[in-house]
Design an enzyme around this catalytic site. Sequence first.
Site, mmCIF file in Angstrom:
data_model
loop_
_atom_site.group_PDB
_atom_site.id
_atom_site.type_symbol
_atom_site.label_atom_id
_atom_site.label_comp_id
_atom_site.label_asym_id
_atom_site.label_seq_id
_atom_site.Cartn_x
_atom_site.Cartn_y
_atom_site.Cartn_z
ATOM 1 C CE1 TYR A 1 30.708 39.703 51.174
ATOM 2 C CE2 TYR A 1 32.794 39.208 50.109
ATOM 3 C CZ TYR A 1 31.840 38.917 51.068
ATOM 4 O OH TYR A 1 32.032 37.858 51.922
ATOM 5 C CB SER B 1 35.201 37.756 61.201
ATOM 6 O OG SER B 1 35.240 38.864 62.059
ATOM 7 C CG LEU C 1 42.469 39.717 62.541
ATOM 8 C CD1 LEU C 1 43.190 40.976 62.065
ATOM 9 C CD2 LEU C 1 43.411 38.836 63.345
ATOM 10 C CB ALA C 2 36.936 38.958 66.718
ATOM 11 N N GLY C 3 36.612 40.977 63.652
ATOM 12 C CA GLY C 3 36.190 42.313 63.235
ATOM 13 C C GLY C 3 36.857 43.429 64.010
ATOM 14 N N GLY C 4 38.006 43.135 64.609
ATOM 15 C CA GLY C 4 38.732 44.152 65.374
ATOM 16 C C GLY C 4 38.307 44.279 66.825
ATOM 17 C CG PHE D 1 42.905 44.593 67.544
ATOM 18 C CD1 PHE D 1 44.151 44.079 67.846
ATOM 19 C CD2 PHE D 1 42.191 44.018 66.499
ATOM 20 C CE1 PHE D 1 44.690 43.028 67.122
ATOM 21 C CE2 PHE D 1 42.710 42.969 65.773
ATOM 22 C CZ PHE D 1 43.962 42.469 66.080
#
Length: 300
Positions: free
Chosen positions: A53, A210, A212-215, A218
């Site tokens: 990372y 993930s 939030l599915a990587g955004g 949105f």
Amino acid sequence: MERIRLAEDLTFSRVIHGLWRLAEWNYSKEEILQLIEFCIEQGITTFDHADIYGGYTCEALFGEALALKPELHDQIEIVTKCGIKLVAKNRPEHRLKHYDTSRQHIIESVHQSLKNFQTEYIDVLLIHRPDPFMNPEEVAEAFTQLKREGKVRYFGVSNFKRSQFNMLQSYLDFPLVTNQIEVSAYNLENIEDGTLDLCQEKRIPPMAWSPLAGGKIFTADDEKAIRLRNTLEKVKEELNATNIDEVLYAWLLVHPARIMPIVGSGKKERILSAIRALELSMDRQQWFDILHSSMGHEVP
């Protein structure tokens, strides 16, 4: 906050904080320490890392902050991963991205992680990705040595499918305690292919990256994302939630597999969204309403 038991003497906070983007936040040591303390105050005590990372920098950034208040070590659980080798300026010997799950690399990675974190042990070490060149005997030897030396308490995997998990487990004298997988209302792969079923079969609570599915949910304008947004907004109103982030987290939290979502944000409000989701009472029909929106059709 609810605690999830992974082993007799190991529990994780139900919500986990992920440090994948720590280097991008450009926080000072003091600011990182404040974020760690904020998480602990909210009941989040489990922190997820990997050696790669931030181009091999995030572990050390976290460790430097923790060194400002070393007594916090006893209040948290550190998870880290190894097995991926990236091309990076501080790894000039890496000619291309590849996997390395050799005994030597696993042990060397742990020694470096311990140095980075400025600690004597890691709570859980995960193999970051399934390695098509893996020698499971070497992995087992490395795990056994690290466990015997007290440098790693427990072991798990990340992104492993059923056959890969079972193959590695068959070489170990102790159980793998988790599988960190990508799962969200947008990404159903690990639900549909039986990976989540395996976690339930083995009684191991999975970590969800993930969530939030990587955004995508949105921001994306594909048909699937639009369908999901509309349904999430409807369920948000039904649950009296603050935002659809909470609904996405609640969709995972209510699942009987005891999924532990990883919140990969340095913003306090984003972290609080996941925590508030613990209070939402999503019913079965709302859960399936979201599932149908993701699939684009009803269940058979």
